[in-house]
Design a protein around this motif. Structure first.
Motif, PDB file in Angstrom:
ATOM      1  N   VAL A 167     -14.323  88.401  71.600  1.00  0.00           N
ATOM      2  CA  VAL A 167     -12.880  88.586  71.430  1.00  0.00           C
ATOM      3  C   VAL A 167     -12.172  87.235  71.520  1.00  0.00           C
ATOM      4  N   LEU A 168     -12.566  86.427  72.496  1.00  0.00           N
ATOM      5  CA  LEU A 168     -11.991  85.089  72.616  1.00  0.00           C
ATOM      6  C   LEU A 168     -12.236  84.276  71.348  1.00  0.00           C
ATOM      7  N   ALA A 169     -13.454  84.347  70.817  1.00  0.00           N
ATOM      8  CA  ALA A 169     -13.794  83.582  69.621  1.00  0.00           C
ATOM      9  C   ALA A 169     -12.938  84.023  68.438  1.00  0.00           C
ATOM     10  N   ARG A 170     -12.740  85.312  68.279  1.00  0.00           N
ATOM     11  CA  ARG A 170     -11.931  85.823  67.172  1.00  0.00           C
ATOM     12  C   ARG A 170     -10.474  85.372  67.284  1.00  0.00           C
ATOM     13  N   ARG A 171      -9.939  85.433  68.492  1.00  0.00           N
ATOM     14  CA  ARG A 171      -8.538  85.034  68.683  1.00  0.00           C
ATOM     15  C   ARG A 171      -8.354  83.533  68.488  1.00  0.00           C
ATOM     16  N   PRO A 209      -8.827  81.900  80.338  1.00  0.00           N
ATOM     17  CA  PRO A 209      -9.261  81.039  79.235  1.00  0.00           C
ATOM     18  C   PRO A 209      -8.359  81.157  78.014  1.00  0.00           C
ATOM     19  N   SER A 210      -8.394  80.134  77.160  1.00  0.00           N
ATOM     20  CA  SER A 210      -7.660  80.179  75.903  1.00  0.00           C
ATOM     21  C   SER A 210      -8.137  81.376  75.081  1.00  0.00           C
ATOM     22  N   ALA A 270       0.715  85.040  93.788  1.00  0.00           N
ATOM     23  CA  ALA A 270      -0.283  86.030  93.380  1.00  0.00           C
ATOM     24  C   ALA A 270      -0.871  85.553  92.062  1.00  0.00           C
ATOM     25  N   VAL A 271      -2.189  85.470  91.987  1.00  0.00           N
ATOM     26  CA  VAL A 271      -2.873  84.989  90.796  1.00  0.00           C
ATOM     27  C   VAL A 271      -3.378  86.186  89.992  1.00  0.00           C
ATOM     28  N   VAL A 272      -2.968  86.259  88.722  1.00  0.00           N
ATOM     29  CA  VAL A 272      -3.487  87.273  87.808  1.00  0.00           C
ATOM     30  C   VAL A 272      -4.408  86.559  86.827  1.00  0.00           C
ATOM     31  N   HIS A 273      -5.700  86.848  86.923  1.00  0.00           N
ATOM     32  CA  HIS A 273      -6.700  86.191  86.087  1.00  0.00           C
ATOM     33  C   HIS A 273      -7.022  87.096  84.900  1.00  0.00           C
ATOM     34  N   VAL A 274      -6.634  86.654  83.701  1.00  0.00           N
ATOM     35  CA  VAL A 274      -6.829  87.433  82.482  1.00  0.00           C
ATOM     36  C   VAL A 274      -8.103  86.960  81.787  1.00  0.00           C
ATOM     37  N   THR A 275      -8.964  87.892  81.442  1.00  0.00           N
ATOM     38  CA  THR A 275     -10.213  87.564  80.764  1.00  0.00           C
ATOM     39  C   THR A 275     -10.345  88.416  79.503  1.00  0.00           C
ATOM     40  N   ALA A 276     -11.354  88.109  78.701  1.00  0.00           N
ATOM     41  CA  ALA A 276     -11.708  88.915  77.537  1.00  0.00           C
ATOM     42  C   ALA A 276     -13.163  88.609  77.196  1.00  0.00           C
ATOM     43  N   ARG A 277     -13.797  89.501  76.485  1.00  0.00           N
ATOM     44  CA  ARG A 277     -15.198  89.289  76.111  1.00  0.00           C
ATOM     45  C   ARG A 277     -15.308  88.070  75.194  1.00  0.00           C
ATOM     46  N   GLU A 310      -8.920  75.030  65.685  1.00  0.00           N
ATOM     47  CA  GLU A 310     -10.257  74.480  65.909  1.00  0.00           C
ATOM     48  C   GLU A 310     -11.236  75.078  64.905  1.00  0.00           C
ATOM     49  N   ASP A 311     -12.259  74.298  64.565  1.00  0.00           N
ATOM     50  CA  ASP A 311     -13.296  74.844  63.697  1.00  0.00           C
ATOM     51  C   ASP A 311     -14.291  75.649  64.523  1.00  0.00           C
ATOM     52  N   THR A 312     -15.224  76.294  63.842  1.00  0.00           N
ATOM     53  CA  THR A 312     -16.165  77.182  64.519  1.00  0.00           C
ATOM     54  C   THR A 312     -16.979  76.448  65.582  1.00  0.00           C
ATOM     55  N   GLU A 313     -17.408  75.232  65.270  1.00  0.00           N
ATOM     56  CA  GLU A 313     -18.210  74.463  66.230  1.00  0.00           C
ATOM     57  C   GLU A 313     -17.418  74.160  67.498  1.00  0.00           C
ATOM     58  N   SER A 314     -16.149  73.789  67.335  1.00  0.00           N
ATOM     59  CA  SER A 314     -15.308  73.483  68.486  1.00  0.00           C
ATOM     60  C   SER A 314     -15.068  74.720  69.341  1.00  0.00           C
ATOM     61  N   ILE A 315     -14.880  75.854  68.678  1.00  0.00           N
ATOM     62  CA  ILE A 315     -14.662  77.103  69.411  1.00  0.00           C
ATOM     63  C   ILE A 315     -15.904  77.482  70.206  1.00  0.00           C
ATOM     64  N   GLU A 316     -17.067  77.351  69.579  1.00  0.00           N
ATOM     65  CA  GLU A 316     -18.303  77.673  70.286  1.00  0.00           C
ATOM     66  C   GLU A 316     -18.506  76.755  71.481  1.00  0.00           C
ATOM     67  N   ALA A 317     -18.166  75.482  71.323  1.00  0.00           N
ATOM     68  CA  ALA A 317     -18.281  74.531  72.432  1.00  0.00           C
ATOM     69  C   ALA A 317     -17.311  74.900  73.546  1.00  0.00           C
ATOM     70  N   ARG A 318     -16.111  75.329  73.183  1.00  0.00           N
ATOM     71  CA  ARG A 318     -15.128  75.734  74.188  1.00  0.00           C
ATOM     72  C   ARG A 318     -15.637  76.933  74.979  1.00  0.00           C
ATOM     73  N   LEU A 319     -16.225  77.897  74.288  1.00  0.00           N
ATOM     74  CA  LEU A 319     -16.690  79.108  74.965  1.00  0.00           C
ATOM     75  C   LEU A 319     -17.900  78.838  75.851  1.00  0.00           C
ATOM     76  N   ARG A 320     -18.676  77.801  75.510  1.00  0.00           N
ATOM     77  CA  ARG A 320     -19.826  77.443  76.342  1.00  0.00           C
ATOM     78  C   ARG A 320     -19.419  76.654  77.574  1.00  0.00           C
ATOM     79  N   ARG A 321     -18.218  76.101  77.532  1.00  0.00           N
ATOM     80  CA  ARG A 321     -17.747  75.258  78.627  1.00  0.00           C
ATOM     81  C   ARG A 321     -17.585  76.102  79.889  1.00  0.00           C
ATOM     82  N   ASN A 322     -18.067  75.565  80.994  1.00  0.00           N
ATOM     83  CA  ASN A 322     -17.939  76.293  82.250  1.00  0.00           C
ATOM     84  C   ASN A 322     -16.487  76.301  82.709  1.00  0.00           C
TER      85      ASN A 322
END
Length: 206
Positions: A145-149, A31-32, A135-142, A156-168
């Motif tokens: 942490v994603l929201a802070r970065r 994820p971003s 070989a696929v290396v899948h990088v994740t973060a909590r 993006e504004d806070t609303e857009s970031i929250e929507a991105r994190l909710r996206r499956n």
């Protein structure tokens, strides 16, 4: 500059005739905000002198933010022209942008080398179809942490970031070799993990 000087099929045929092994594409996805570019940069700094490793600069139809991204830019028109000229080993679209990995990546892998590229989970079917060994290396973060970065990027504004994190995340079938890295902590820790994986895969390249 895009490398279109060699046809990857020529390199593959020569290697098969000689009985030489092919290399591997290590595609880093996630994820971003997970820190994919930062991890790749960490490894590149330690392996830059070894020509067996190619760190692929992907092409994107958006100018790079030097602080968080590392890619080459083409306008949509130039990207379409490059695609028609066979400049890419694989292309994909996401969020209204075009992405591509240059032909030089396929040439390097089919010549027996190891290529490392920032990819996309949604594009994995196309990437797997375009390279024989991946070989696929899948990088994740909590999530926090994603929201802070993402907020630190300022795109993006806070609303857009929250929507991105909710996206499956895309429904990705874990074909081939799949490796997970949690990059929630210090970059040096995750970077050393990826470095060890890259070195190990270089020794196991088929």
């Amino acid at each position: 500059m895009l490398d279109v000087s060699a046809d990857p099929r020529d390199a593959q045929a020569k290697n098969q005739a000689k009985g030489e092994p092919q290399g591997v594409l290590i595609v880093v996805v996630g994820p971003s905000g997970a820190g994919k570019d930062s991890l790749i940069s960490f490894v590149r700094q330690r392996l830059a002198a070894d020509t067996a490793f190619l760190f692929v600069r992907r092409i994107v139809t958006r100018r790079a933010d030097g602080a968080t991204e590392d890619h080459d830019f083409l306008t949509p028109e130039a990207f379409a022209a490059a695609t028609s000229e066979g400049c890419f080993a694989v292309t994909w679209e996401a969020h209204g942008l075009h992405y591509g990995l240059p032909t030089s990546a396929a040439v390097h892998v089919r010549a027996g080398g190891v290529a490392i590229a920032n990819g996309s989970r949604a594009a994995l079917p196309d990437i797997l179809a375009s390279f024989d060994h991946v070989a696929v290396v899948h990088v994740t973060a909590r999530p926090e942490v994603l929201a802070r970065r993402l907020a630190a990027r300022g795109r993006e504004d806070t609303e857009s970031i929250e929507a991105r994190l909710r996206r499956n995340p895309p429904d990705t079938e874990k074909n081939g070799m799949w490796i997970e890295i949690d990059n929630s902590g210090e970059l040096v820790d995750s970077g050393e993990t990826l470095l060890a994986i890259v070195r190990q895969l270089s020794q196991r390249a088929p």
